[in-house]
Write an enzyme that holds these catalytic residues in place. Structure first.
Site, PDB file in Angstrom:
ATOM      1  N   GLU A   1     -36.897 -22.984 -20.402  1.00  0.00           N
ATOM      2  CA  GLU A   1     -38.298 -23.187 -19.998  1.00  0.00           C
ATOM      3  C   GLU A   1     -38.934 -21.815 -19.812  1.00  0.00           C
ATOM      4  O   GLU A   1     -38.533 -21.043 -18.946  1.00  0.00           O
ATOM      5  CB  GLU A   1     -38.327 -23.982 -18.684  1.00  0.00           C
ATOM      6  CG  GLU A   1     -39.707 -24.108 -18.074  1.00  0.00           C
ATOM      7  CD  GLU A   1     -39.662 -24.705 -16.659  1.00  0.00           C
ATOM      8  OE1 GLU A   1     -38.728 -25.482 -16.333  1.00  0.00           O
ATOM      9  OE2 GLU A   1     -40.558 -24.361 -15.866  1.00  0.00           O
TER      10      GLU A   1
ATOM     11  N   ARG B   1     -46.389 -17.818 -16.569  1.00  0.00           N
ATOM     12  CA  ARG B   1     -46.702 -16.975 -15.414  1.00  0.00           C
ATOM     13  C   ARG B   1     -46.913 -15.532 -15.828  1.00  0.00           C
ATOM     14  O   ARG B   1     -47.096 -14.659 -14.977  1.00  0.00           O
ATOM     15  CB  ARG B   1     -45.560 -17.047 -14.393  1.00  0.00           C
ATOM     16  CG  ARG B   1     -45.384 -18.430 -13.826  1.00  0.00           C
ATOM     17  CD  ARG B   1     -44.318 -18.468 -12.749  1.00  0.00           C
ATOM     18  NE  ARG B   1     -43.815 -19.832 -12.622  1.00  0.00           N
ATOM     19  CZ  ARG B   1     -42.835 -20.188 -11.824  1.00  0.00           C
ATOM     20  NH1 ARG B   1     -42.249 -19.306 -11.056  1.00  0.00           N
ATOM     21  NH2 ARG B   1     -42.434 -21.440 -11.782  1.00  0.00           N
TER      22      ARG B   1
ATOM     23  N   THR C   1     -44.682 -24.264 -15.740  1.00  0.00           N
ATOM     24  CA  THR C   1     -45.844 -23.879 -14.933  1.00  0.00           C
ATOM     25  C   THR C   1     -47.152 -24.265 -15.632  1.00  0.00           C
ATOM     26  O   THR C   1     -48.136 -23.534 -15.602  1.00  0.00           O
ATOM     27  CB  THR C   1     -45.823 -22.369 -14.572  1.00  0.00           C
ATOM     28  OG1 THR C   1     -44.479 -21.976 -14.291  1.00  0.00           O
ATOM     29  CG2 THR C   1     -46.646 -22.096 -13.316  1.00  0.00           C
TER      30      THR C   1
ATOM     31  N   LYS D   1     -39.387 -33.537 -12.245  1.00  0.00           N
ATOM     32  CA  LYS D   1     -38.906 -32.297 -11.638  1.00  0.00           C
ATOM     33  C   LYS D   1     -39.060 -32.472 -10.120  1.00  0.00           C
ATOM     34  O   LYS D   1     -40.026 -33.090  -9.660  1.00  0.00           O
ATOM     35  CB  LYS D   1     -39.793 -31.169 -12.167  1.00  0.00           C
ATOM     36  CG  LYS D   1     -39.669 -29.832 -11.474  1.00  0.00           C
ATOM     37  CD  LYS D   1     -40.444 -28.802 -12.291  1.00  0.00           C
ATOM     38  CE  LYS D   1     -40.814 -27.601 -11.452  1.00  0.00           C
ATOM     39  NZ  LYS D   1     -40.570 -26.337 -12.126  1.00  0.00           N
TER      40      LYS D   1
HETATM   41  C1  3PG Z   1     -39.561 -23.232 -11.119  1.00  0.00           C
HETATM   42  O1  3PG Z   1     -40.695 -23.096 -11.501  1.00  0.00           O
HETATM   43  O2  3PG Z   1     -38.850 -24.146 -11.527  1.00  0.00           O
HETATM   44  C2  3PG Z   1     -39.041 -22.340 -10.055  1.00  0.00           C
HETATM   45  O3  3PG Z   1     -39.931 -21.319  -9.775  1.00  0.00           O
HETATM   46  C3  3PG Z   1     -37.686 -21.788 -10.313  1.00  0.00           C
HETATM   47  O4  3PG Z   1     -37.254 -21.442  -9.061  1.00  0.00           O
HETATM   48  P1  3PG Z   1     -36.143 -20.343  -8.791  1.00  0.00           P
HETATM   49  O5  3PG Z   1     -36.726 -19.024  -9.226  1.00  0.00           O
HETATM   50  O6  3PG Z   1     -35.923 -20.411  -7.304  1.00  0.00           O
HETATM   51  O7  3PG Z   1     -34.920 -20.708  -9.577  1.00  0.00           O
END
Ligand code: 3PG
Length: 212
Positions: free
Chosen positions: A45, A49, A73, A133
């Site tokens: 994924e 960002r 995102t 999710k």
């Molecule tokens: C996401 O968008 O799934 C999270 O920001 C991932 O979280 P992590 O950086 O704590 O693994």
């Protein structure tokens, strides 16, 4: 042709951990996707960002045959459309909005939206979603919350993300309503920045064996 739910099921079933990536430097996208695929994590994924995220998705989709690239995102319909046009095979969003659901309905690309409360999960069920999710997992009750959802919301499965690491991933994966987990720990910023692809491959290989 498989339904979007079937496509998502086979994707999420295919590996225990989906790497969540933030591509700060476009030159990293292809070698990073290759390292993760070599380590047994072809589905990745790439989050929107960073400025180069869509270009990174385009590059990985066209240059890394083994990769199954998704976009993360995604906050609105415009981003959904741009990510799908860039070649995303799946779309991940931190939450659910009406606009996003409408965009997903009009597209062949499956959506994995975030939900953390029973009401959000029920609203997602109502529009036919069965895979969600669970974000931010650790901050939203983590394993205890997911255990509590298993009986009343038995036909929904989750991909928890947010605070998942090599240390707690196996515990999440042992839950019957967790289909896979997502996280950034398999591609730490310092290793990506230094181009230490072999170490990332090793992290991916360890993650790919979790829960199996
Ligand atoms: C996401 O968008 O799934 C999270 O920001 C991932 O979280 P992590 O950086 O704590 O693994």
């Amino acid at each position: 042709m498989p339904s979007k739910t079937e496509t998502l099921l086979s994707l999420l079933n295919g590996q225990p951990v989906i790497p969540v990536l933030k591509i700060a430097n476009i030159a990293d996208a292809v070698p990073l996707a290759r390292a993760l695929a070599r380590g047994g994590l072809p589905a990745i994924e790439i989050t929107l960002r960073t400025a180069d995220a869509l270009e990174a998705i385009r590059l990985v989709a066209s240059e890394v045959e083994d990769a199954i690239v998704g976009a993360g995102t995604i906050l609105d319909a415009r981003q959904f459309g741009e990510a799908a046009a860039a070649g995303s095979k799946f779309i991940v969003s931190p939450g659910i909005t009406r606009e996003l659901l409408a965009a997903a309905k009009d597209s062949d690309v499956p959506l994995l939206p975030g939900a953390i409360t029973p009401g959000e999960i029920m609203a997602a069920r109502e529009v036919g979603l069965r895979f969600l999710k669970f974000f931010p997992a650790e901050q939203s009750g983590g394993i205890a919350s997911l255990k509590a959802f298993a009986s009343p919301l038995a036909d929904v499965q989750f991909c928890p993300t947010g605070g998942i690491t090599g240390k707690n991933a196996a515990d999440y994966l042992s839950l019957p309503n967790v289909i896979c987990v997502g996280g950034s720990w398999v591609a730490p910023d310092d290793l990506v920045k230094a181009g230490r692809w072999d170490e990332i491959e090793a992290l991916a290989r360890a993650a790919s064996k979790l829960g199996r």
